[in-house]
Design an enzyme around this catalytic site. Sequence first.
Site, PDB file in Angstrom:
ATOM      1  N   LYS A 143      20.084  -0.581  23.608  1.00 38.75           N
ATOM      2  CA  LYS A 143      20.518  -1.550  22.861  1.00 38.75           C
ATOM      3  C   LYS A 143      21.273  -2.494  23.718  1.00 38.75           C
ATOM      4  CE  LYS A 143      20.945  -0.370  17.999  1.00 38.75           C
ATOM      5  NZ  LYS A 143      21.833  -0.115  16.895  1.00 38.75           N
ATOM      6  N   ARG A 157      17.307  -0.629  -3.749  1.00 36.08           N
ATOM      7  CA  ARG A 157      16.414   0.563  -3.330  1.00 36.08           C
ATOM      8  C   ARG A 157      16.887   1.799  -4.162  1.00 36.08           C
ATOM      9  NH1 ARG A 157      15.422   0.303   2.994  1.00 36.08           N
ATOM     10  NH2 ARG A 157      13.245   0.546   2.278  1.00 36.08           N
ATOM     11  N   GLU A 159      19.739   4.929   0.890  1.00 37.95           N
ATOM     12  CA  GLU A 159      20.454   4.382  -0.187  1.00 37.95           C
ATOM     13  C   GLU A 159      20.223   5.215  -1.267  1.00 37.95           C
ATOM     14  OE1 GLU A 159      19.865   0.958   2.523  1.00 37.95           O
ATOM     15  OE2 GLU A 159      18.460   2.322   1.768  1.00 37.95           O
TER      16      GLU A 159
END
Length: 626
Positions: free
Chosen positions: A285, A399, A371
């Site tokens: 990253k 969700r 979630e």
Amino acid sequence: MSENRILDAVSSPADLKLLDNEELSILAQEIREEIITVTSQTGGHVASSLGAVEIILAVHSMLECPRDKFVFDVGHQAYAHKLVTGRLEEFDTLRSYGGLSGFPKPGESPYDVHPSGHASDSLSVALGLAQARDLAGEDRKVVTLIGDAALSGGMAFEALNNIGQAQTPMVIILNDNEMSISRNVGALMKHLGYMRASTQYRRTRDSLQEVLESSGPFTSALASFGRNMKESLKQFIIPRSMMFEQLGILCTAPIDGHDIGLLKETLAAVLETDGPVLVHAVTRKGAGYEPAVRNPEKFHGIAPFDIATGEVKKKPAAAPTYTSVFGRALVAEARRDERIVAITAAMKGGTGLDAFAEEFPERFVDAGIAEEHAVGLASGLALGGRKPVVAIYSTFLQRAIDQMIINNALPNLDVVFAIDRAGVVGEDGPTHHGMFDLAFTRMVPNMRVLAPSNEAELAHALHTALALGGPFAIRYPRGAAEGVPVPDEPCVLEEGKARVVREGKDAAILAFGRMVAPALGAAELLAERGVEARVVDMRWVKPLDANEIARAAETGLVVTVEGGVISGGAGEGVLGEMARLGCVAPALTLGIPDRYIPQGAPKALLHDLGLDAEGIAAAIMKKRAE
């Protein structure tokens, strides 16, 4: 802008096929410089996009897009994709009002396959595209790029199971930025990965297995021994691939995701495979920009920053953010009640739970990008006598509506849903605006819903939810609060009781949450025109204050203002209550209309929606003139 950049000569992915690997590596560096330069002004998802540059260049070099399909998961890493698909000249408008979206957006480019923005959906979309291709008798390639974090989502696991069962040819690139590679093991596994990914290998393996198993006890035992040895060797050398292998998805060795030549070589092999293949690419990253490498979480999504230091340019807000107020209030509540547990779905910092996690690590749960699991977990904790507080963004709570309804509200459990980023959130656009939570929470039996109008009200709301028990939803916006002092000892709000913040006889504005401030501003503007408007901070979205609604009708005009969709929202709840009460008065519901809202600064978006002081006042004057 430097002269003679390769990037300036790239107008479509087809141009990448004219470049050799060395030129593609130079292009990768130019793309990183462009991303850093632009996002230092616009903000954005920097670390993820910097880490995926070579993967994107390699894929576009090997595919014939848009005929072939390149599917992104979340879309945080798609900036290089935008730059090589004809959007270089517009790239400095990234995430701005009227400019480029920060995510893939089909209406923006034929190279954008689907509207990315939520994690873990790409595998399902890609499988659907691959099966549609097969049904049409076509031969286009389908490649999807998914990160290791997104792969942890339940939807991704469901898709993997289906992909392995269907055996539909497609390529999954796992962008893994959480592990390192040993050069020696990587070299060995590169060879094994190529061999196993070949169609001929798959056919020979399966045919040989069938022959051995049908040729008598000895050869059947030999086949069983060989199969067990193969599985043992694979588990010894590449244990992380075993999940995919068991599902029926071939998995390559971990390869360097910043080596364009190796990526292209691997893709050339797997794109010819007659089944699903996962390419395990290891990346870093923030690659190419040291501040992002050192602090990838900070640069996951960052405001405009100084390139030299990596520090955010944004001036400190005059008031604390709603998120930080919530975080401090929850810590204070947890000190008073050891039953409180905080849950988030991979957004510890974003939801303000850093301090809670540090002080109460045993009472903090990060469920990852899952979630549904986070909300289901909350129900189990509540059944076990805890008081879970689920801190989650409005757009992501969508969700887990089923788990909210069935696992938490149906048994009437003591669970608090702290809904951050409610309303328009700004530069991330339609996939991230918190437009729907008022509608979907108020429809749920047993659920009580609070919309605090300032930081003090937020502290009172949290205290109230924990004190009264049962399923509660508290929604609050992104960004700086109103500058109201937060009480050290919050109080329990009277259930279903609003508060009048301004008196008036000519109209009544019933405002929910952050809309109270612009409603007060509208009342000031109306007073200049001789119209005295009453302003009510409704506090409770459910249950509504029937008495205040009846009093509002007596003014002759009832106006509701909310930061969510009008359809099914709080305003329609007020209209229903008026009908129940037999109130006869003209009414006006203001909120987000029945359309998706683009990216842009919240102030500009609210102005366009008529939800600032001027817009509210104008709507009221127009209604009175009818």
